[in-house]
Design a protein around this motif. Structure first.
Motif, PDB file in Angstrom:
ATOM      1  N   CYS A   1       3.791  -2.147   0.242  1.00 23.07           N
ATOM      2  CA  CYS A   1       5.102  -2.618   0.673  1.00 23.07           C
ATOM      3  C   CYS A   1       5.288  -4.086   0.274  1.00 23.07           C
ATOM      4  O   CYS A   1       4.331  -4.851   0.194  1.00 23.07           O
ATOM      5  CB  CYS A   1       5.206  -2.469   2.186  1.00 23.07           C
ATOM      6  SG  CYS A   1       6.825  -2.905   2.852  1.00 23.07           S
TER       7      CYS A   1
ATOM      8  N   ASP B   1       6.483  -6.311   2.062  1.00 21.96           N
ATOM      9  CA  ASP B   1       6.338  -7.127   3.274  1.00 21.96           C
ATOM     10  C   ASP B   1       5.433  -8.345   3.025  1.00 21.96           C
ATOM     11  O   ASP B   1       4.323  -8.210   2.512  1.00 21.96           O
ATOM     12  CB  ASP B   1       5.733  -6.249   4.383  1.00 21.96           C
ATOM     13  CG  ASP B   1       5.859  -6.875   5.759  1.00 21.96           C
ATOM     14  OD1 ASP B   1       5.341  -8.004   5.944  1.00 21.96           O
ATOM     15  OD2 ASP B   1       6.476  -6.266   6.642  1.00 21.96           O
TER      16      ASP B   1
ATOM     17  N   GLY C   1       8.812  -0.408   1.802  1.00 18.94           N
ATOM     18  CA  GLY C   1       8.425   0.924   2.269  1.00 18.94           C
ATOM     19  C   GLY C   1       7.460   1.645   1.339  1.00 18.94           C
ATOM     20  O   GLY C   1       7.230   2.841   1.487  1.00 18.94           O
TER      21      GLY C   1
ATOM     22  N   HIS D   1       1.655   0.106   5.973  1.00 18.93           N
ATOM     23  CA  HIS D   1       1.243  -0.821   7.035  1.00 18.93           C
ATOM     24  C   HIS D   1       1.990  -0.544   8.329  1.00 18.93           C
ATOM     25  O   HIS D   1       3.091   0.022   8.320  1.00 18.93           O
ATOM     26  CB  HIS D   1       1.463  -2.280   6.593  1.00 18.93           C
ATOM     27  CG  HIS D   1       2.916  -2.645   6.442  1.00 18.93           C
ATOM     28  ND1 HIS D   1       3.599  -3.363   7.388  1.00 18.93           N
ATOM     29  CD2 HIS D   1       3.807  -2.389   5.457  1.00 18.93           C
ATOM     30  CE1 HIS D   1       4.857  -3.544   6.985  1.00 18.93           C
ATOM     31  NE2 HIS D   1       5.010  -2.956   5.816  1.00 18.93           N
TER      32      HIS D   1
ATOM     33  N   CYS E   1       6.236  -1.328   9.748  1.00 20.86           N
ATOM     34  CA  CYS E   1       6.962  -1.464   8.482  1.00 20.86           C
ATOM     35  C   CYS E   1       8.479  -1.491   8.750  1.00 20.86           C
ATOM     36  O   CYS E   1       9.031  -0.571   9.342  1.00 20.86           O
ATOM     37  CB  CYS E   1       6.607  -0.302   7.547  1.00 20.86           C
ATOM     38  SG  CYS E   1       7.434  -0.425   5.946  1.00 20.86           S
ATOM     39  N   GLY E   2       9.125  -2.553   8.309  1.00 22.07           N
ATOM     40  CA  GLY E   2      10.563  -2.736   8.544  1.00 22.07           C
ATOM     41  C   GLY E   2      11.408  -1.666   7.876  1.00 22.07           C
ATOM     42  O   GLY E   2      12.397  -1.191   8.445  1.00 22.07           O
TER      43      GLY E   2
END
Ligand SMILES: [Zn+2]
Length: 187
Positions: free
Chosen positions: A47, A49, A72, A100, A103-104
């Motif tokens: 991801c 992130d 994602g 992870h 995850c947003g």
């Protein structure tokens, strides 16, 4: 070194990261060494992130990881092509798909889903089947998305399938825990 050995080494690096014991890499000499070309050990999809930084998480050096990062950790044609470059041209014996916790992108898909988010829709569309299978449970959807992404890569990439069939590539899915820093394999 085969994929299993590389994975064991990666987990060893992750244990150093968890303990806060980073290796003192000499980036200056490594930069010079790598001018002749990269010889990566791992093709890695994860991801975007900012809390998920593969080189920190696995305590690796410059030139070790061939990274593909998307929100994602979903793949499209460009992502698949990049993975194939790592597997075929760089010859990495390990393909790691790393999701992870918290995850947003997955959270947004569980909570809102739907369309009307501009180009983000293409990410939500790819996450949607896993989210539905997980009945919008965020933790389960994160795991389901890893399995789904692995299946999709194997389905759509003849290169990846061939390298696996020939015993030259190990495909591993794993979860990075933001809370502890540890990486755990996911079946
Ligand atoms: Zn994420």
């Amino acid at each position: 070194m085969d994929g299993k050995q590389v994975w064991a080494e990666m987990l060893e690096g992750n244990r150093r990261f968890v303990r806060g014991e980073r290796r003192a890499y000499d980036f200056a000499s490594r930069r010079a060494e790598l001018l002749a070309g990269q010889k990566c050990r791992v093709t890695l999809l994860t991801c975007s992130d900012s809390r998920v930084v593969p080189e920190f998480i696995f305590d690796t050096n410059l030139g070790d990881l061939f990274d593909v990062e998307t929100a994602g950790n979903v793949v499209d044609e460009v992502g698949l092509g990049t993975i194939e470059y790592g597997v075929e041209h760089l010859g990495t014996p390990l393909l790691l798909i790393l999701g992870h916790t918290r995850c947003g992108a997955v959270t947004a898909c569980c909570r809102e889903g739907g369309r009307g988010h501009g180009n983000l829709d293409s990410i939500l569309d790819r996450l949607a089947p896993a989210v539905e299978r997980a009945r919008r449970d965020i933790d389960q959807a994160i795991l389901e998305n890893l399995r789904q992404t692995k299946r999709e890569i194997l389905e759509k990439s003849e290169v990846v399938r061939r390298h696996v069939a020939e015993g030259r590539l190990e495909v591993v899915t794993a979860l990075y825990r933001l809370e502890t820093g540890e990486v755990v394999p996911v079946e």
